[in-house]
Design a protein around this motif. Structure first.
Motif, PDB file in Angstrom:
ATOM      1  N   ILE A 196      37.817  41.071  45.999  1.00 26.05           N
ATOM      2  CA  ILE A 196      39.192  40.622  46.261  1.00 26.05           C
ATOM      3  C   ILE A 196      40.035  41.888  46.367  1.00 26.05           C
ATOM      4  O   ILE A 196      40.041  42.709  45.436  1.00 26.05           O
ATOM      5  N   PHE A 197      40.723  42.073  47.482  1.00 26.73           N
ATOM      6  CA  PHE A 197      41.639  43.220  47.598  1.00 26.73           C
ATOM      7  C   PHE A 197      43.051  42.689  47.399  1.00 26.73           C
ATOM      8  O   PHE A 197      43.549  41.895  48.201  1.00 26.73           O
ATOM      9  N   SER A 198      43.675  43.120  46.308  1.00 26.41           N
ATOM     10  CA  SER A 198      45.012  42.623  45.970  1.00 26.41           C
ATOM     11  C   SER A 198      46.104  43.605  46.353  1.00 26.41           C
ATOM     12  O   SER A 198      46.051  44.781  45.976  1.00 26.41           O
ATOM     13  N   THR A 199      47.089  43.094  47.071  1.00 26.75           N
ATOM     14  CA  THR A 199      48.312  43.868  47.321  1.00 26.75           C
ATOM     15  C   THR A 199      49.497  43.121  46.705  1.00 26.75           C
ATOM     16  O   THR A 199      50.622  43.219  47.195  1.00 26.75           O
ATOM     17  N   HIS A 204      41.090  35.188  35.549  1.00 28.09           N
ATOM     18  CA  HIS A 204      40.443  35.136  34.227  1.00 28.09           C
ATOM     19  C   HIS A 204      40.232  33.685  33.796  1.00 28.09           C
ATOM     20  O   HIS A 204      39.145  33.300  33.355  1.00 28.09           O
ATOM     21  N   ASP A 205      41.263  32.869  33.981  1.00 26.70           N
ATOM     22  CA  ASP A 205      41.203  31.466  33.559  1.00 26.70           C
ATOM     23  C   ASP A 205      40.124  30.692  34.295  1.00 26.70           C
ATOM     24  O   ASP A 205      39.498  29.800  33.734  1.00 26.70           O
ATOM     25  N   ILE A 206      39.922  31.033  35.563  1.00 27.36           N
ATOM     26  CA  ILE A 206      38.974  30.263  36.380  1.00 27.36           C
ATOM     27  C   ILE A 206      37.528  30.698  36.115  1.00 27.36           C
ATOM     28  O   ILE A 206      36.573  30.083  36.584  1.00 27.36           O
ATOM     29  N   GLY A 207      37.367  31.772  35.332  1.00 21.92           N
ATOM     30  CA  GLY A 207      36.036  32.166  34.869  1.00 21.92           C
ATOM     31  C   GLY A 207      35.226  32.999  35.843  1.00 21.92           C
ATOM     32  O   GLY A 207      33.994  32.976  35.800  1.00 21.92           O
ATOM     33  N   LEU A 208      35.889  33.754  36.716  1.00 18.12           N
ATOM     34  CA  LEU A 208      35.140  34.651  37.614  1.00 18.12           C
ATOM     35  C   LEU A 208      34.773  35.916  36.854  1.00 18.12           C
ATOM     36  O   LEU A 208      35.384  36.256  35.841  1.00 18.12           O
ATOM     37  N   ASN A 209      33.812  36.664  37.391  1.00 23.06           N
ATOM     38  CA  ASN A 209      33.284  37.829  36.666  1.00 23.06           C
ATOM     39  C   ASN A 209      33.506  39.123  37.467  1.00 23.06           C
ATOM     40  O   ASN A 209      32.932  39.284  38.550  1.00 23.06           O
ATOM     41  N   PRO A 210      34.293  40.065  36.925  1.00 22.32           N
ATOM     42  CA  PRO A 210      34.571  41.314  37.673  1.00 22.32           C
ATOM     43  C   PRO A 210      33.329  42.158  37.950  1.00 22.32           C
ATOM     44  O   PRO A 210      33.351  43.003  38.833  1.00 22.32           O
ATOM     45  N   SER A 217      30.621  41.090  39.276  1.00 22.89           N
ATOM     46  CA  SER A 217      30.086  40.707  40.588  1.00 22.89           C
ATOM     47  C   SER A 217      31.184  40.516  41.631  1.00 22.89           C
ATOM     48  O   SER A 217      30.950  40.643  42.829  1.00 22.89           O
ATOM     49  N   LEU A 218      32.398  40.195  41.193  1.00 19.17           N
ATOM     50  CA  LEU A 218      33.506  39.986  42.150  1.00 19.17           C
ATOM     51  C   LEU A 218      34.779  40.606  41.565  1.00 19.17           C
ATOM     52  O   LEU A 218      35.609  39.925  40.971  1.00 19.17           O
ATOM     53  N   PRO A 219      34.929  41.943  41.704  1.00 16.12           N
ATOM     54  CA  PRO A 219      36.122  42.567  41.120  1.00 16.12           C
ATOM     55  C   PRO A 219      37.363  42.380  41.997  1.00 16.12           C
ATOM     56  O   PRO A 219      37.249  42.170  43.208  1.00 16.12           O
ATOM     57  N   ILE A 220      38.516  42.473  41.359  1.00 16.27           N
ATOM     58  CA  ILE A 220      39.768  42.642  42.118  1.00 16.27           C
ATOM     59  C   ILE A 220      39.961  44.145  42.264  1.00 16.27           C
ATOM     60  O   ILE A 220      39.861  44.888  41.281  1.00 16.27           O
ATOM     61  N   ALA A 221      40.215  44.586  43.491  1.00 19.85           N
ATOM     62  CA  ALA A 221      40.509  46.000  43.743  1.00 19.85           C
ATOM     63  C   ALA A 221      41.932  46.088  44.267  1.00 19.85           C
ATOM     64  O   ALA A 221      42.389  45.206  44.998  1.00 19.85           O
ATOM     65  N   MET A 223      49.475  42.112  31.542  1.00 23.89           N
ATOM     66  CA  MET A 223      48.583  40.944  31.685  1.00 23.89           C
ATOM     67  C   MET A 223      47.649  40.756  30.482  1.00 23.89           C
ATOM     68  O   MET A 223      47.129  39.681  30.241  1.00 23.89           O
ATOM     69  N   GLY A 224      47.439  41.835  29.703  1.00 21.64           N
ATOM     70  CA  GLY A 224      46.469  41.785  28.599  1.00 21.64           C
ATOM     71  C   GLY A 224      45.247  42.603  28.971  1.00 21.64           C
ATOM     72  O   GLY A 224      44.714  42.455  30.071  1.00 21.64           O
ATOM     73  N   TYR A 225      44.802  43.442  28.034  1.00 18.23           N
ATOM     74  CA  TYR A 225      43.700  44.364  28.339  1.00 18.23           C
ATOM     75  C   TYR A 225      42.413  43.609  28.691  1.00 18.23           C
ATOM     76  O   TYR A 225      41.652  44.039  29.555  1.00 18.23           O
ATOM     77  N   ASP A 226      42.163  42.488  28.000  1.00 21.14           N
ATOM     78  CA  ASP A 226      40.936  41.735  28.278  1.00 21.14           C
ATOM     79  C   ASP A 226      40.977  41.121  29.673  1.00 21.14           C
ATOM     80  O   ASP A 226      39.953  41.012  30.342  1.00 21.14           O
ATOM     81  N   VAL A 227      42.164  40.775  30.138  1.00 22.75           N
ATOM     82  CA  VAL A 227      42.308  40.174  31.469  1.00 22.75           C
ATOM     83  C   VAL A 227      42.062  41.219  32.561  1.00 22.75           C
ATOM     84  O   VAL A 227      41.458  40.950  33.592  1.00 22.75           O
ATOM     85  N   GLY A 228      42.501  42.433  32.316  1.00 22.23           N
ATOM     86  CA  GLY A 228      42.377  43.490  33.337  1.00 22.23           C
ATOM     87  C   GLY A 228      41.015  44.158  33.362  1.00 22.23           C
ATOM     88  O   GLY A 228      40.638  44.774  34.366  1.00 22.23           O
ATOM     89  N   GLU A 229      40.270  44.020  32.293  1.00 21.99           N
ATOM     90  CA  GLU A 229      39.014  44.776  32.147  1.00 21.99           C
ATOM     91  C   GLU A 229      38.039  44.523  33.309  1.00 21.99           C
ATOM     92  O   GLU A 229      37.805  43.387  33.716  1.00 21.99           O
ATOM     93  N   GLY A 230      37.489  45.614  33.833  1.00 24.18           N
ATOM     94  CA  GLY A 230      36.442  45.509  34.857  1.00 24.18           C
ATOM     95  C   GLY A 230      36.955  45.581  36.288  1.00 24.18           C
ATOM     96  O   GLY A 230      36.167  45.709  37.226  1.00 24.18           O
ATOM     97  N   HIS A 231      38.279  45.500  36.473  1.00 25.85           N
ATOM     98  CA  HIS A 231      38.833  45.542  37.834  1.00 25.85           C
ATOM     99  C   HIS A 231      39.155  46.992  38.236  1.00 25.85           C
ATOM    100  O   HIS A 231      39.315  47.860  37.386  1.00 25.85           O
ATOM    101  N   TYR A 232      39.259  47.213  39.556  1.00 26.27           N
ATOM    102  CA  TYR A 232      39.377  48.581  40.092  1.00 26.27           C
ATOM    103  C   TYR A 232      40.760  48.851  40.695  1.00 26.27           C
ATOM    104  O   TYR A 232      41.365  47.963  41.304  1.00 26.27           O
TER     105      TYR A 232
END
Ligand code: ACM
Length: 388
Positions: free
Chosen positions: A212-215, A229-235, A237-241, A253-262
């Motif tokens: 996912i490329f977020s702007t 995070h709520d919908i249960g996706l996993n960074p 295999s599918l990170p937000i960049a 947003m919370g450190y646990d919510v942001g963890e693993g994204h680029y």
């Protein structure tokens, strides 16, 4: 008008009158999550310079307005600064929409806007110094890393204004010309709330992208990552960049919510330079240990220092003098040495990619060996990833 300052171009060489500059960042509204930090970066730099005696014996005096995250207010306050306050140099703006609102004002009245935010490129104005990264300094490397490590199916989600649409135009070209596909593209209003991201996340689940490329910018960033995070996706295999999700948004947003994204940025708090250790310590000392620095704050800080060095030489706030003198100027910024590219009036900054960790910081997974020359029109790129 003897003895009175006109646009700060005081002719008396012995004056101790302050150098008055404008500052336009939103302390209120949905952009304050990041713009408040840009204001802080600006003020820390000004305070440091003043503590060291100012410029040629004169302190810098900021005249600050809060545009309240309202795009038109940036233009109105820029005009007020220039017409009523007699100011020529303005530090400010995060969104490209706000920069575009200030642009006609500084161009008509011959002011100089120092713009400390990454943006979509493809702009040049003799009345702007661009201190943030352009696509050749962030998107190109990010796209390459994502395609190599995650796959070729990209989903774009952005706030609905010029930066996301234009930044995605560049990213789309890079992805497609390198054999990838865009499997979905959605834009939400700048003030989008949490509920508005739920159907987008459902569509992402359906489309099954690799990345996912977020702007998305401002407070909405929090809602995108929380909905993910709520919908249960996993960074894994599918990170937000992103280019716009900094330590400030991660904290919100919370450190646990942001963890693993680029995120690709010129600066992260974890950059290991001596100058950065001092910078972070000073920032924490002033604002608190749990307040992180970020790339937009750092650009706000270094551009004031570049301005100050230049003003020392010109001893004048005349726009043409300042602009011509800042070309090629260097500063040992927290990110490393940066300079103003004389061809473009944009900063040559570093390229880095970070992966957010559980402490709200970014582990740096890529770093350019030196600063990267600004190329805002991508003239040096074949619009694919082969030769970057
Ligand atoms: C941006 O609007 N330049 C992030």
């Amino acid at each position: 008008m003897q003895g009175k300052e006109m646009g700060n171009s005081v002719k008396d060489p012995h004056t101790s009158a302050p150098w008055r500059v404008g500052v336009l960042f939103s302390r209120t509204g949905f952009m304050s999550v990041i713009e408040e930090t840009q204001l802080r970066g600006t003020l820390i730099a000004i305070d440091e310079i003043n503590e060291n005696g100012g410029i040629n014996g004169r302190p810098i005096e900021p005249v600050i307005y809060d545009p309240g995250s309202d795009v038109r207010s940036y233009g109105q306050y820029a005009k007020r600064l220039m017409v009523e306050d007699g100011i020529r140099t303005i530090f400010g703006c995060y969104t490209s929409a706000s920069r575009k609102a200030v642009l006609p004002v500084v161009e008509r009245l011959d002011g100089l806007l120092w713009y400390p935010t990454l943006y979509e490129g493809f702009e040049f104005s003799p009345n702007v110094i661009y201190s943030g990264a352009t696509p050749n300094q962030n998107s190109v490397q990010l796209c390459k890393m994502l395609m190599e490590q995650f796959g070729t199916r990209f989903y774009f989600v952005g706030s609905d204004y010029i930066y996301p649409r234009e930044s995605n135009r560049v990213m789309r070209e890079l992805v497609r010309n390198s054999g990838g596909t865009i499997v979905g593209e959605r834009y939400l209003r700048l003030e989008a709330d949490r509920t508005e991201f739920i159907p987008v996340l459902r569509d992402i689940k359906r489309a099954q992208p690799d990345v996912i490329f977020s702007t998305v910018v401002g407070e909405s960033t929090t809602f995108l990552y929380q909905a993910y995070h709520d919908i249960g996706l996993n960074p894994k295999s599918l990170p937000i960049a992103s280019l716009t999700t900094t330590e400030a948004e991660i904290r919100a947003m919370g450190y646990d919510v942001g963890e693993g994204h680029y995120t690709a940025a010129s600066y992260f708090q974890g950059v290991e330079t001596e100058g950065n250790s001092r910078f972070v310590a000073r920032y924490r000392g002033r604002y608190g240990d749990d307040e992180p620095t970020n790339t937009c704050l750092e650009a706000s800080y270094f551009q004031v220092n570049l301005f100050a060095r230049t003003l020392e030489q010109t001893n004048s706030l005349d726009t043409k003098l300042l602009r011509s003198s800042v070309m090629g100027a260097e500063f040992d910024a927290p990110q490393g040495c940066v300079s103003i590219n004389p061809l473009w009036g944009h900063a040559d900054v570093w390229t880095r990619i970070g992966r957010a960790n559980r402490r709200g910081q970014f582990d740096i997974v890529f770093q350019s060996p030196s600063s990267v020359s600004a190329d805002p029109y991508l003239v040096g790129y074949g619009r694919c990833l082969e030769n970057c």
